[in-house]
Design a protein around this motif. Sequence first.
Motif, short mmCIF file in Angstrom:
data_model
loop_
_atom_site.label_atom_id
_atom_site.label_comp_id
_atom_site.label_asym_id
_atom_site.label_seq_id
_atom_site.Cartn_x
_atom_site.Cartn_y
_atom_site.Cartn_z
N LEU A 4 0.82 -1.21 0.00
CA LEU A 4 0.00 0.00 0.00
C LEU A 4 0.85 1.26 0.00
N VAL A 5 1.46 1.54 -1.15
CA VAL A 5 2.28 2.74 -1.29
C VAL A 5 1.93 3.46 -2.58
N ALA A 61 4.38 -2.36 8.38
CA ALA A 61 5.40 -2.81 7.45
C ALA A 61 5.67 -4.27 7.77
N VAL A 62 5.63 -5.12 6.76
CA VAL A 62 5.92 -6.54 6.93
C VAL A 62 7.28 -6.80 6.30
N GLU A 77 8.31 -10.64 9.84
CA GLU A 77 8.05 -9.86 11.05
C GLU A 77 7.33 -8.60 10.61
N SER A 78 6.53 -8.03 11.48
CA SER A 78 5.87 -6.77 11.13
C SER A 78 5.95 -5.81 12.29
N ARG A 126 12.68 -8.00 1.39
CA ARG A 126 11.77 -6.93 0.94
C ARG A 126 10.87 -6.51 2.10
N ILE A 127 10.23 -5.37 1.90
CA ILE A 127 9.28 -4.84 2.89
C ILE A 127 7.98 -4.55 2.15
N VAL A 128 6.88 -5.04 2.71
CA VAL A 128 5.57 -4.82 2.11
C VAL A 128 4.72 -4.04 3.11
N ILE A 129 4.10 -2.97 2.65
CA ILE A 129 3.27 -2.12 3.50
C ILE A 129 1.83 -2.62 3.44
#
Length: 159
Positions: A4-5, A61-62, A77-78, A126-129
């Motif tokens: 979600l960015v 952020a995951v 982790e989030s 990676r980081i997923v919002i």
Amino acid sequence: GCGLVKSPMGWALAALEELPSRTQITRLDCVEGWSASGKWTGVPLGDLLRRVTPLPNAKFAVFHCADVDDEGAAYYESMALVDCYHPQTILAYEMNGDEYNAAPGSPLRAVVPGWYAMASVKWLDRIVITRTPFAGYYQTLDYAYWERAHNLALRVPLT
């Protein structure tokens, strides 16, 4: 993906190393009882988030890791986005003055002061919002404690 960015982006390690960085001494504490301090250098996570611009409904952020357990399951982790903007939350590529590429968890590690070391994820891929926190085994069953509220027992994740 980035989740979600507004402006999805990706950075190679060399590109991250070209961005403004921060060096800090951070102590990591493990839920298993050990503690260790190190001198970490990396990019403040908040700086990267400002570049991708999380959407208004984004809350977490995951962190996706290349690390896998004995059964082949990847570790995630989030953390709440508000905590990601703390100036000492960095994506470290250097530890104790040396490039992190030869250390366990290389080449990139999140360093999150004030949280248990499990939040300072290793082998960051990676980081997923997202809107919701990641609710995996470690976050819901293993790294959690029971809290009593209103005569009910609630399982609360460690942070």
